[in-house]
Design an enzyme around this catalytic site. Sequence first.
Site, PDB file in Angstrom:
ATOM      1  N   ARG A  66       2.204   4.415  -3.628  1.00 56.93           N
ATOM      2  CA  ARG A  66       1.278   3.302  -3.852  1.00 56.93           C
ATOM      3  C   ARG A  66       0.088   3.764  -4.668  1.00 56.93           C
ATOM      4  NH1 ARG A  66       1.484   0.163   2.017  1.00 56.93           N
ATOM      5  NH2 ARG A  66       3.761   0.080   2.056  1.00 56.93           N
TER       6      ARG A  66
ATOM      7  N   ARG B 205      -5.249   7.701   3.770  1.00 53.34           N
ATOM      8  CA  ARG B 205      -4.726   6.842   2.702  1.00 53.34           C
ATOM      9  C   ARG B 205      -4.217   7.730   1.577  1.00 53.34           C
ATOM     10  NH1 ARG B 205      -5.371   1.512   1.587  1.00 53.34           N
ATOM     11  NH2 ARG B 205      -6.935   1.306   3.218  1.00 53.34           N
TER      12      ARG B 205
ATOM     13  N   ARG C 221      -0.463   8.748   9.340  1.00 49.96           N
ATOM     14  CA  ARG C 221      -1.473   8.355  10.320  1.00 49.96           C
ATOM     15  C   ARG C 221      -1.008   8.650  11.741  1.00 49.96           C
ATOM     16  NH1 ARG C 221      -2.760   2.690   7.315  1.00 49.96           N
ATOM     17  NH2 ARG C 221      -3.763   3.567   5.466  1.00 49.96           N
TER      18      ARG C 221
ATOM     19  N   SER D 116       3.259  -2.427  10.289  1.00 48.59           N
ATOM     20  CA  SER D 116       3.025  -3.817   9.972  1.00 48.59           C
ATOM     21  C   SER D 116       4.369  -4.504  10.151  1.00 48.59           C
ATOM     22  CB  SER D 116       2.530  -3.898   8.531  1.00 48.59           C
ATOM     23  OG  SER D 116       2.350  -5.224   8.167  1.00 48.59           O
TER      24      SER D 116
ATOM     25  N   GLU E 241      -3.972   1.864  10.988  1.00 46.41           N
ATOM     26  CA  GLU E 241      -2.754   1.063  10.916  1.00 46.41           C
ATOM     27  C   GLU E 241      -1.543   1.967  10.687  1.00 46.41           C
ATOM     28  OE1 GLU E 241      -2.698  -1.909   7.807  1.00 46.41           O
ATOM     29  OE2 GLU E 241      -0.511  -1.988   7.932  1.00 46.41           O
TER      30      GLU E 241
END
Length: 425
Positions: free
Chosen positions: A264, A279, A393, A354, A351
């Site tokens: 990403r 991130r 994470r 999802s 997070e």
Amino acid sequence: MLDIDAIRSDPQRVREALRAKGAGDPSLVDTLLEVDEERRATITELQETQARQNDLSSEIGALKREGKDEEAQARIEETSRLKEKIQELEDRVDDVKARQRDLLLKIPNVPHPSVPVGASEEDNEVEDTIGEKPAFDFEPAPHWELADTHDLVDFERGAKVTGSGFPFYTGRGARLQRALLNFFLDRARDRGYKEMQPPKFINPESAEGTGQLPDKDDLMYRIPRDDFFPIPTGEVPMTNFHRDEILDVDDLPLKYCAYSPCWRREAGSYGADVRGLNRLHEFDKVELVQIVHPDDSYRALDALLDDAESALDALGLPYRRLLMCTGDMGFTQAKKYDLEVWSAGQEKWLEVSSVSTFEAFQARRMQIRYRPEPEARTRLVHTLNGSGLAFPRVLAALLENNQTADGRIRLPDPLREYAGFDWIE
RNA sequence: GGAGGGGUGACCGAGUGGUCGAAGGUGCUCGCCUGGAAAGCGAGUGUGCCGUUCUACGGUACCGAGGGUUCGAAUCCCUCCCCCUCCGCCA
């Protein structure tokens, strides 16, 4: 993409969705309906002209066979005139279809009635908090310090070799990544998911199928020479697996799991939360995908959520479940949950998963259908996916939450066999 | 990368300019036959769009994709994509 017929029969519902998601001007719907009107009128005119031409053509064939060349000639002259008209109408139909498609691609999915209306992440609902935050009689270190102390992740050399956000995992850090991979995949398989290894590049059609294109173009890296995109998530190849297929209703639900790296660009996201593993531009993930009968969609969402949560339970990580509000849930989702794990060293929630249903929104773009019963009309399936889970994470939380006063890190029981060691010390 | 062969409906496979959305077969659905089944027999069975109507019908497009020739293209021409075989290269 929404169903134009459904929009036509209930435009107000779509205007409200646009407003609730903050995804555009509700008058978009009215523009769309005008274009749709024009499209249908033009198609009708075109088809009537084509019908006339087809009639003439078969008459010409018959007359020629009978040797009546003069009568045939008169009809040939008429079709020559029709030809121009057809060409012009075809151009107009292509144009109006393209305009309609562009508009349709700008209209987001309609949120499920159970989704809270809200403008931003402030309005997400914390549905539940599971597990106890660990208590420390010392100041717990953030994972980047622990990773440095124990030589688990090398951010600097990753930045040298590739760039910021592309770390090396080293020694036990690398082994831990491999342990997570096997742990998550084995769990998913035990829960009925078929294991896959998807390609890591996708073509533009696939990116549009799941909704990365056209609206999230700058999320992905791009390989222009060959017109590929490195996948931003395993969702894309996995869901596109059945693109343009008519599935056997007895095969539903289809449940797939896969490990894959994800790339990403994270353009414009540089801020406070980018330290360490928080991130990255490249990270690893096990992804769960389901293709289901529309009637089972929301049951499947609950089950998928449970699949993801159970992995966190097994690792003993405290987490909370957020039901995303209309304004924070994304363009393509009808309903979405986030799972956030507690990170003791940073004292914040990260997070790690999802979980979403898209209802028929992706299926319509991808034309994934099933036949409810023999000889019945085809219907669109529903698609869902969820991370199960994202590695970096989870690793960050594992390191931070399980650290001891003397600087060691304890592995949770289920991971010990996979990792081949019990402690990082 | 080079040479050759090929892409037709859920599947196999025929079709080289008109009556072809496409023979034949397999599969599937329904019916007959049977105590039940198999076999056999009969009928049906693509997708999208537009329209009417209210659910069947009519029209139109689609034979890898796009473009062209023609009154008319699955069929002829061009470009591209994909698959297979052989050679080369390569983890």
